[in-house]
Design a protein around this motif. Sequence first.
Motif, mmCIF file in Angstrom:
data_model
loop_
_atom_site.group_PDB
_atom_site.id
_atom_site.type_symbol
_atom_site.label_atom_id
_atom_site.label_comp_id
_atom_site.label_asym_id
_atom_site.label_seq_id
_atom_site.Cartn_x
_atom_site.Cartn_y
_atom_site.Cartn_z
ATOM 1 N N ALA A 294 -9.910 5.139 37.655
ATOM 2 C CA ALA A 294 -9.990 5.478 36.316
ATOM 3 C C ALA A 294 -10.374 4.578 36.062
ATOM 4 O O ALA A 294 -10.278 4.601 34.677
ATOM 5 C CB ALA A 294 -9.653 6.493 36.186
ATOM 6 N N LEU A 319 -11.064 3.881 30.511
ATOM 7 C CA LEU A 319 -11.056 4.244 30.932
ATOM 8 C C LEU A 319 -12.154 5.476 31.243
ATOM 9 O O LEU A 319 -12.858 5.341 30.157
ATOM 10 C CB LEU A 319 -9.677 5.877 30.546
ATOM 11 C CG LEU A 319 -8.516 4.925 30.270
ATOM 12 C CD1 LEU A 319 -7.534 5.761 29.523
ATOM 13 C CD2 LEU A 319 -7.643 4.654 31.843
ATOM 14 N N GLY A 321 -13.567 8.370 32.575
ATOM 15 C CA GLY A 321 -13.482 10.007 32.531
ATOM 16 C C GLY A 321 -11.983 10.414 31.997
ATOM 17 O O GLY A 321 -11.811 9.633 30.947
ATOM 18 N N GLU A 322 -12.012 11.126 33.087
ATOM 19 C CA GLU A 322 -10.173 11.167 32.243
ATOM 20 C C GLU A 322 -9.302 11.382 33.852
ATOM 21 O O GLU A 322 -8.472 12.372 34.174
ATOM 22 C CB GLU A 322 -10.199 12.945 30.756
ATOM 23 C CG GLU A 322 -10.819 13.338 30.216
ATOM 24 C CD GLU A 322 -10.319 14.537 29.250
ATOM 25 O OE1 GLU A 322 -9.720 15.386 29.693
ATOM 26 O OE2 GLU A 322 -11.037 14.390 28.035
ATOM 27 N N PRO A 323 -8.455 9.998 33.026
ATOM 28 C CA PRO A 323 -7.528 10.305 34.794
ATOM 29 C C PRO A 323 -7.079 11.286 33.767
ATOM 30 O O PRO A 323 -5.594 11.950 32.897
ATOM 31 C CB PRO A 323 -6.654 9.076 33.905
ATOM 32 C CG PRO A 323 -7.386 8.249 32.791
ATOM 33 C CD PRO A 323 -8.327 9.144 32.214
ATOM 34 N N GLU A 324 -5.965 12.154 35.367
ATOM 35 C CA GLU A 324 -5.597 12.445 35.241
ATOM 36 C C GLU A 324 -3.418 12.228 35.490
ATOM 37 O O GLU A 324 -2.585 12.944 35.042
ATOM 38 C CB GLU A 324 -5.163 13.870 37.014
ATOM 39 C CG GLU A 324 -5.642 14.756 36.937
ATOM 40 C CD GLU A 324 -5.724 15.376 37.963
ATOM 41 O OE1 GLU A 324 -5.129 15.139 39.021
ATOM 42 O OE2 GLU A 324 -6.581 16.111 38.101
ATOM 43 N N THR A 339 1.836 8.283 27.255
ATOM 44 C CA THR A 339 0.847 8.038 26.116
ATOM 45 C C THR A 339 0.514 6.553 26.745
ATOM 46 O O THR A 339 1.280 5.866 27.004
ATOM 47 C CB THR A 339 2.021 8.124 24.825
ATOM 48 O OG1 THR A 339 1.273 7.353 24.036
ATOM 49 C CG2 THR A 339 3.102 7.658 24.647
ATOM 50 N N SER A 355 -7.838 8.944 38.926
ATOM 51 C CA SER A 355 -8.345 10.199 38.601
ATOM 52 C C SER A 355 -7.327 11.477 38.894
ATOM 53 O O SER A 355 -7.733 12.634 38.449
ATOM 54 C CB SER A 355 -9.879 9.758 38.710
ATOM 55 O OG SER A 355 -10.574 9.894 40.074
ATOM 56 N N MET B 1 -8.787 10.601 24.293
ATOM 57 C CA MET B 1 -7.944 11.318 25.619
ATOM 58 C C MET B 1 -7.569 12.911 25.078
ATOM 59 O O MET B 1 -6.437 13.102 24.735
ATOM 60 C CB MET B 1 -6.649 11.090 26.756
ATOM 61 C CG MET B 1 -6.931 9.811 27.386
ATOM 62 S SD MET B 1 -6.149 8.948 28.238
ATOM 63 C CE MET B 1 -4.458 8.541 27.198
ATOM 64 N N ASP B 2 -8.153 13.632 25.456
ATOM 65 C CA ASP B 2 -7.631 15.146 25.337
ATOM 66 C C ASP B 2 -7.135 16.058 25.718
ATOM 67 O O ASP B 2 -6.295 16.273 25.640
ATOM 68 C CB ASP B 2 -8.951 16.265 24.833
ATOM 69 C CG ASP B 2 -10.148 15.791 24.013
ATOM 70 O OD1 ASP B 2 -9.093 14.840 22.520
ATOM 71 O OD2 ASP B 2 -11.149 15.760 23.853
ATOM 72 N N LYS B 3 -7.217 15.316 27.031
ATOM 73 C CA LYS B 3 -6.204 16.618 28.287
ATOM 74 C C LYS B 3 -4.866 15.063 28.549
ATOM 75 O O LYS B 3 -4.838 14.053 27.962
ATOM 76 C CB LYS B 3 -7.179 15.499 29.798
ATOM 77 C CG LYS B 3 -6.811 17.162 30.047
ATOM 78 C CD LYS B 3 -7.796 17.216 32.075
ATOM 79 C CE LYS B 3 -7.669 16.165 32.428
ATOM 80 N NZ LYS B 3 -8.450 16.067 33.817
ATOM 81 N N LEU B 5 -1.579 14.253 30.343
ATOM 82 C CA LEU B 5 -1.281 13.281 31.822
ATOM 83 C C LEU B 5 -0.517 14.161 31.890
ATOM 84 O O LEU B 5 0.563 14.510 31.698
ATOM 85 C CB LEU B 5 -1.181 11.821 31.151
ATOM 86 C CG LEU B 5 -2.178 10.369 30.835
ATOM 87 C CD1 LEU B 5 -1.834 9.470 30.073
ATOM 88 C CD2 LEU B 5 -3.324 10.511 31.371
#
Lengths: 440, 337
Positions: A294, A319, A321-324, A339, A355, B1-3, B5
């Motif tokens: 990511a 980054l 996309g949105e990494p998990e 954070t 990701s 980052m809205d989502k 972690l």
Amino acid sequence: MKSYGFKGGVHPLDGKELSKDKEIVDIPATKEMVYPLSQHIGAPAKAIVEKGDACLVGQTIAIGESFVSADVICTVSGTVKSIEKRMTASGNQIMSIVVDNDEEYREIEGLGREVDYQELSKEKIREIIKKSGIVGMGGAAFPTHVKLTPKNDDDIDYVIVNGAECEPYLTSDNRVMLENSKELVEGLKVILRLFDNAVGVIAIEDNKPECIKAIKELVKDENRIKVKALRTKYPQGAERNLVYAVTGRKFNSTMLPADVGCVVNNIDTVVSIYMAVCKSTPLMRRIITVTGDAVANPGNFSAKIGTNYQALVEAAGGLIGEPEKIISGGPMMGTAMFTLDVPVTKNSSAIVAMSKDEVAANEPLSCIRCGRCVAACPSGLVPQKMYEFSKHFDEENFARIGGMECYECGSCTYVCPAKLRLTQSFKETRKSIISKRRKG
Amino acid sequence: MDKLLNVSSAPHIRDNDSVKSIMEEVAIALMPATLFGVYNFGLYAALIILACIVSCVLSEYIYEKLMKKKLTTNDMSAFVTGLLLALNLPATVPLWVPIIGGMFAIIIVKQLFGGIGQNFMNPALGARCFLLISFSGIMTNFTVAKTTGIKNMIWYGLSGLNGYAYVDGVSGATPLALLKKGEEVDIISSFLGIHAGTIGETSAVAILIGGIYLLCKKIISIRIPGAYILSFVAYISVYSAFSENGFSIDYVANNLCLGGLMLGAFFMATDYVTSPVTPNGKIVFGILLGVLTGVFRTLGASSEGVSYAIIIGNMLVPLIEKVTMPRPFGVERRKHG
């Protein structure tokens, strides 16, 4: 080429190809720099500056008063904005000195002065290392001057430099070995100066043949320094397994490497020792791998301690996309972060942004007693039984079958086909046992 | 980052293998023996296999639904249990036998003890022994009459073509029983598996192919089958040497290929749940099974011994694990006293 290893271990997908050929890039410091007072194992350092004080590059801003502690060095010039609790990568709020960077980088006197280590006494070398705030940079952050002060210097037969870098994705040591190989060898010579009977061994996993080749070439005329190739598997870089692979000597959780005549230091620690002793430059920077699927442009970066993690991620192109999940450190032993607003500390080693989170994707099922955890455990334990005891809060039996020998490498959890969170439960149980032993 | 972690304890990566993928590998490894069984005993054997699997999977599904437990039918373990049970049944049993067997294996042996991972006995073998004791006539009848007509040949396979009725055409003995009586048995056909027996146990070569597949895929370690086979061969060799006719290599080799030994060593004794997890425990377990099988075969009333040996071994697993706990790395052996 013969490689040395140990029994057990796992072979996770290493992911190092993302960043192993990327040269180390310096990144600028952030406007606000944060220096936690506890970036090491041992007593927190005591701040010796106050709010409003001016500070310079290389200035000591907190000192480790007890023996097992480490000084904290300012890495920019500016003024102390506050001393307050700040979030660190471990997820804890830690008292920190916050410095407002004036971006002029005025230095203390004598920074960078060249010194010939051979003219220094052993005591002087140890003092410099302590004052430079150097800690083990493999992850545990144990103060280096303590490691280098065994009961008897003459009992040390091996000074081992840990170049295994067995954690998947991490390539910072790999880059340092290539780009700073001279400093590495000089740093090892400084340590060897402390231990007259010791030979130096630079131990490198055999998945880094270019490092082995480069350093072998460099030490071909040194009769006290050898390079040893290690078998590539995780956790080859764990102290107990590394010492065994290099020397054939075994020690357990109640002992230190010095008890079997060894001193073990990480690659970057040795380079830092060289910088501190020979270049009068205390520990002020960390080499950090920013990687993962990511991250736009994975790479290796040299960041001043205190810099915000966000700056590192930006340096790597941000980054995708949105990494998990974002991990500080490697995926096997690192800490998941919620954070990026945390500072680079002495024990930061990597930022891995993924990701997909494989933990959330794999619900734990029932143990089928396949025994893969037993085969994987580098400490020769039976995680399957430890888990049963841990689940039932049976701390006595957990310890009886060797649970305290576990160093939480995560190999058992990685291989478990039932996706059980073994390491997590061992951490809980071990923590509880340790705290009870302290009280009792 | 809205989502937000994800945060969890290390390690953050997992191996690709899962309970399901392991069970699938075991099922694949059983295919040579299964296919040979169908070739040898015809489509009726396939029907028995199907009945066993359906009975096992359905029993698990219904039990877990009724008990409001998490469904585990997806993990393929009930499928493997059904397949193993079928391979341990004679090809001549009426269809209610596999159905009852499957129910017993899953409900009594597996689920009542807590489901996957909790049973102390191999479910397939537990069910086989239950059937052997309850319906011994049906379970020990291996006679297949010689048939004619294309339909019968498809239905009974090679067995219909040859007719597996060695002694007098009525009692229907397996070659292992003949061997015990001191009669000559052709080693080649023993190895290939063209003889009477349970559906999946006859062909040593088909089982070996599956066993080697499991070893190569690292699903099983060589410890249990290796120790089992070696200790069994050692016992039988010694027995043979002290017998009236003296040592006979043919006798030893036939003993190795016939009966459920190969199937037991590679697929039953290595069942994760009911075998020791400690490396040395696996070896002790294997040796124990080898000797027990030898004792049952040579001194017992029946010519078979594998199933009972493994079941007794299963029950000793906790004890074996207790005495074979490995010493942690770097920890010295504790001095006594």
